[in-house]
Design a protein around this motif. Structure first.
Motif, PDB file in Angstrom:
ATOM      1  N   GLY A 120      53.363  31.567  28.546  1.00  0.00           N
ATOM      2  CA  GLY A 120      54.197  32.374  29.428  1.00  0.00           C
ATOM      3  C   GLY A 120      53.904  33.846  29.357  1.00  0.00           C
ATOM      4  N   ASN A 121      52.847  34.222  28.650  1.00  0.00           N
ATOM      5  CA  ASN A 121      52.470  35.631  28.569  1.00  0.00           C
ATOM      6  C   ASN A 121      51.747  36.036  29.842  1.00  0.00           C
ATOM      7  N   ALA A 122      52.141  37.154  30.429  1.00  0.00           N
ATOM      8  CA  ALA A 122      51.583  37.607  31.710  1.00  0.00           C
ATOM      9  C   ALA A 122      50.400  38.546  31.503  1.00  0.00           C
ATOM     10  N   LEU A 123      49.549  38.565  32.512  1.00  0.00           N
ATOM     11  CA  LEU A 123      48.480  39.565  32.555  1.00  0.00           C
ATOM     12  C   LEU A 123      49.137  40.937  32.614  1.00  0.00           C
ATOM     13  N   GLN A 124      48.738  41.834  31.730  1.00  0.00           N
ATOM     14  CA  GLN A 124      49.433  43.105  31.613  1.00  0.00           C
ATOM     15  C   GLN A 124      49.075  44.094  32.721  1.00  0.00           C
ATOM     16  N   VAL A 125      47.816  44.048  33.169  1.00  0.00           N
ATOM     17  CA  VAL A 125      47.358  44.974  34.206  1.00  0.00           C
ATOM     18  C   VAL A 125      46.597  44.166  35.257  1.00  0.00           C
ATOM     19  N   ALA A 126      46.867  44.382  36.535  1.00  0.00           N
ATOM     20  CA  ALA A 126      46.129  43.663  37.595  1.00  0.00           C
ATOM     21  C   ALA A 126      44.623  43.909  37.432  1.00  0.00           C
ATOM     22  N   TYR A 127      43.863  42.803  37.596  1.00  0.00           N
ATOM     23  CA  TYR A 127      42.392  42.931  37.457  1.00  0.00           C
ATOM     24  C   TYR A 127      41.781  43.011  38.871  1.00  0.00           C
ATOM     25  N   VAL A 128      41.027  44.056  39.102  1.00  0.00           N
ATOM     26  CA  VAL A 128      40.431  44.288  40.428  1.00  0.00           C
ATOM     27  C   VAL A 128      38.932  44.518  40.264  1.00  0.00           C
ATOM     28  N   TRP A 129      38.139  43.826  41.098  1.00  0.00           N
ATOM     29  CA  TRP A 129      36.701  44.053  41.090  1.00  0.00           C
ATOM     30  C   TRP A 129      36.153  43.862  42.513  1.00  0.00           C
ATOM     31  N   SER A 130      34.907  44.262  42.741  1.00  0.00           N
ATOM     32  CA  SER A 130      34.334  44.171  44.093  1.00  0.00           C
ATOM     33  C   SER A 130      32.869  43.726  44.018  1.00  0.00           C
ATOM     34  N   PHE A 131      32.394  43.226  45.139  1.00  0.00           N
ATOM     35  CA  PHE A 131      31.004  42.795  45.273  1.00  0.00           C
ATOM     36  C   PHE A 131      30.629  42.870  46.754  1.00  0.00           C
ATOM     37  N   THR A 132      29.321  42.886  47.026  1.00  0.00           N
ATOM     38  CA  THR A 132      28.836  43.047  48.411  1.00  0.00           C
ATOM     39  C   THR A 132      27.860  41.930  48.753  1.00  0.00           C
ATOM     40  N   THR A 133      28.031  41.340  49.936  1.00  0.00           N
ATOM     41  CA  THR A 133      27.130  40.276  50.387  1.00  0.00           C
ATOM     42  C   THR A 133      25.805  40.849  50.899  1.00  0.00           C
ATOM     43  N   GLY A 134      24.816  39.985  51.046  1.00  0.00           N
ATOM     44  CA  GLY A 134      23.504  40.413  51.510  1.00  0.00           C
ATOM     45  C   GLY A 134      23.421  40.449  53.030  1.00  0.00           C
ATOM     46  N   ILE A 135      22.220  40.685  53.496  1.00  0.00           N
ATOM     47  CA  ILE A 135      21.948  40.743  54.933  1.00  0.00           C
ATOM     48  C   ILE A 135      21.212  39.473  55.346  1.00  0.00           C
TER      49      ILE A 135
END
Length: 594
Positions: A122-137
């Motif tokens: 029941g322990n929650a993630l303390q900080v929202a995890y955010v990441w990004s990536f880019t698709t190809g052409i």
């Protein structure tokens, strides 16, 4: 007692610490609270595939009910839909997001795990995890080249249109829906064929003359992976005017005389003709008012008409090709082509040369070589059963094919070149060369002392300065020379007079030096077509250049006409035939006699 109380208090503190996560990052990292340890794709990843399944791995087992499309999101230009699944591994720490549709190309996506996700305790993630990536052409197929090219003019009316793509295409996507050929607003029906990245479009009817066509390949065409072109590809071309075929020359020539009774009649056109239009309706051979039956065969632009029986002696025949003879685009001659010829008075004593009738030079299985800039084969072809690469220094006057010509070695063959493959040699040219070899061997035997005995040697091997009547001449020493002057052959008024010269070894015409060339002269009706030389080894004709040699030379081991470096033209009114060796010529003219 105080010590016991201290340990009780410490134990209770530890229990409380493990039951609730702290905002202190050090405590979270220590394993008490859930953390994202890795993602696929990683943060900042580039050229991510469009069908990528996105996954997130935690440091501990998570409570699956807390990981939903609300707490785990992927957003591009807008949020995307997808399915969340949990990896069935020992730890159960990985969750996957499978997009409902492929990702868009060249787009940056942001992944977010919200703090509402919890672990099994029941322990929650303390900080929202955010990441990004880019698709190809997407690498899309493109059209690299077309034939005709854009804005081409003078395009043949029977043109097969081709398009070469950057990669192999899916044949199922090349249809009348994705390719169109338009004459204004009128669609032209086509059929399709495929050769890897090359697609051919063949109109089912001839194109119209002087007309501009537009060809369009729609963007719906696909490569083998289902990727389409980015946009339609369009180009135009304009057809040429109607060009009527015409007869370039005939064999026999118009008004020819002393034509052999087994003559195969040939006509060479300005282009390849439609074989179905060359028949007994469009070609006739007449003896007065009597029709002579013939059969037909085709070699490139040359058509052969073979009488089904021998021609009559001393008879004038008239050949006619009508305007019904057409090229493949349906264009016929503008007027009937008519010519006449007269056969010999008697066939007695004249050897049968078969298919060699139209061969100026045959190089056995070793080839034919030209080493001059002004070699010309008139009214005849050259042949060898060797590969086409062993014919050097020539170009084919019928097809335009080039056989290893250089600026220093240029030779025109008006009657075609016939070899084994590779290209431009092919099965048809090889068959003609093989027949020439059979006929050459038969002629060599027919001219031999065994077949024609009784030959005399009036000059002890030296023919120069002599004047000889028709007959058979055999060298007692095994060689014939023409070095002490010219040889004269006197027909004594008989146009059918025949000379046969037999030598077990060599034939040499001419001597060294700038004035060393010797000739064979014909007088009183003598014909070059009735002079034959049977040579057991090699014939060397005017090695210093110049002179006029006469007759069909048939050797076992090669013929040489002039030698390298000579610029004076050497002439042979006849044929140079070798059974097992090459024929070499330098600035030589060969006139094939009728």
């Amino acid at each position: 007692m105080k010590t016991k109380n201290f340990f009780k208090i410490l134990t209770l503190a530890v229990i409380v610490l493990f039951q609730s996560c702290s905002d202190d990052e050090e405590i979270a990292v220590s394993g008490l609270c859930p953390l994202v340890t890795s993602t696929i794709p990683t943060n900042g990843a580039l050229n991510v595939p469009f069908d990528q399944v996105i996954s997130v791995t935690f440091n501990k087992q998570m409570r699956t009910s807390t990981i939903t499309n609300e707490s785990f999101t992927i957003e591009g230009l807008s949020p995307i839909e997808g399915t969340i699944t949990f990896e069935d591994d020992a730890s159960g720490t990985t969750v996957k997001f499978t997009p409902s549709n492929n990702l868009s190309e060249d787009t940056t996506y942001t992944g977010r795990i919200k703090t509402t996700v919890k672990d099994q305790e029941g322990n929650a993630l303390q900080v929202a995890y955010v990441w990004s990536f880019t698709t190809g052409i997407t690498i899309r197929p493109i059209v690299l080249a077309t034939d005709p090219i854009d804005e081409a003019t003078g395009v043949p009316l029977n043109k097969v249109i081709t398009a070469t793509f950057s990669e192999a295409m899916n044949p199922l996507s090349i249809t009348n829906a994705t390719f169109s050929l338009m004459n204004g607003t009128t669609a032209v029906p086509v059929t399709f064929d495929y050769f890897g990245a090359l697609v051919t479009f063949t109109p089912t009817v001839n194109l119209l003359p002087n007309t501009t066509y537009t060809a369009i390949i729609a963007s719906g065409v696909q490569n083998l992976s289902g990727v389409t072109m980015a946009s339609d590809y369009e180009w135009t071309f304009t057809t040429g005017a109607i060009v009527a075929p015409f007869v370039v020359f005939t064999d026999p020539l118009n008004n020819a005389t002393n034509v052999s009774l087994n003559k195969v009649i040939r006509a060479t056109f300005s282009e390849v003709m439609n074989p179905t239009t060359i028949n007994n309706s469009t070609f006739t051979l007449m003896n007065g008012t009597t029709l002579v039956p013939v059969s037909f065969s085709f070699t490139g632009a040359m058509v052969s008409f073979t009488p089904t029986s021998a021609l009559l002696e001393n008879t004038t025949y008239t050949a006619t090709i009508t305007t019904g003879a057409q090229n493949p685009t349906g264009n016929g001659l503008t007027a009937n082509y008519v010519w006449s010829f007269t056969t010999i008075g008697s066939a007695a004593g004249i050897p049968d040369i078969g298919s060699l009738d139209d061969i100026a030079s045959f190089g056995g299985n070793a080839g034919v070589t030209n080493q001059g800039i002004n070699t010309v084969i008139i009214n005849g072809g050259i042949a060898t059963t060797a590969a086409s690469t062993l014919v050097t220094g020539f170009h084919d006057g019928l097809t335009g094919a080039i056989y290893t010509e250089t600026p220093l070695n240029v030779g025109l063959v008006s009657g075609g070149i016939y070899t084994a493959p590779p290209t431009p040699g092919n099965a048809t040219t090889f068959a003609i060369a093989q027949q020439a070899l059979l006929d050459a061997n038969a002629l060599y035997i027919a001219l031999s002392p065994a077949a024609m005995p009784g030959g005399i040697d009036p000059g002890a091997g030296e023919l120069g300065g002599l004047t000889l009547a028709p007959g058979v001449y055999k060298s007692n020493s095994g060689t014939f020379n023409i070095s002490n002057g010219n040889l004269t052959l006197d027909a004594q008024g008989d146009p059918n007079a025949v000379w046969v010269f037999q030598t077990a070894s060599g034939l040499t015409v001419g001597i060294a030096g700038p004035t060393g060339a010797k000739s064979v002269n014909l007088i009183n009706g003598a014909s070059a077509s009735n002079v034959f030389w049977q040579v057991g080894s090699t014939a060397i004709i005017n090695s210093a250049g110049g002179g006029v040699m006469v007759g069909t030379i048939v050797t076992n081991s090669g013929v040489t006409l002039s030698t390298a470096g000579n610029t004076v033209q050497t002439v042979l009114n006849g044929r140079a035939i070798s059974l097992v060796a090459s024929v070499t010529m330098v600035n030589t003219t060969i006139n094939v006699p009728n």
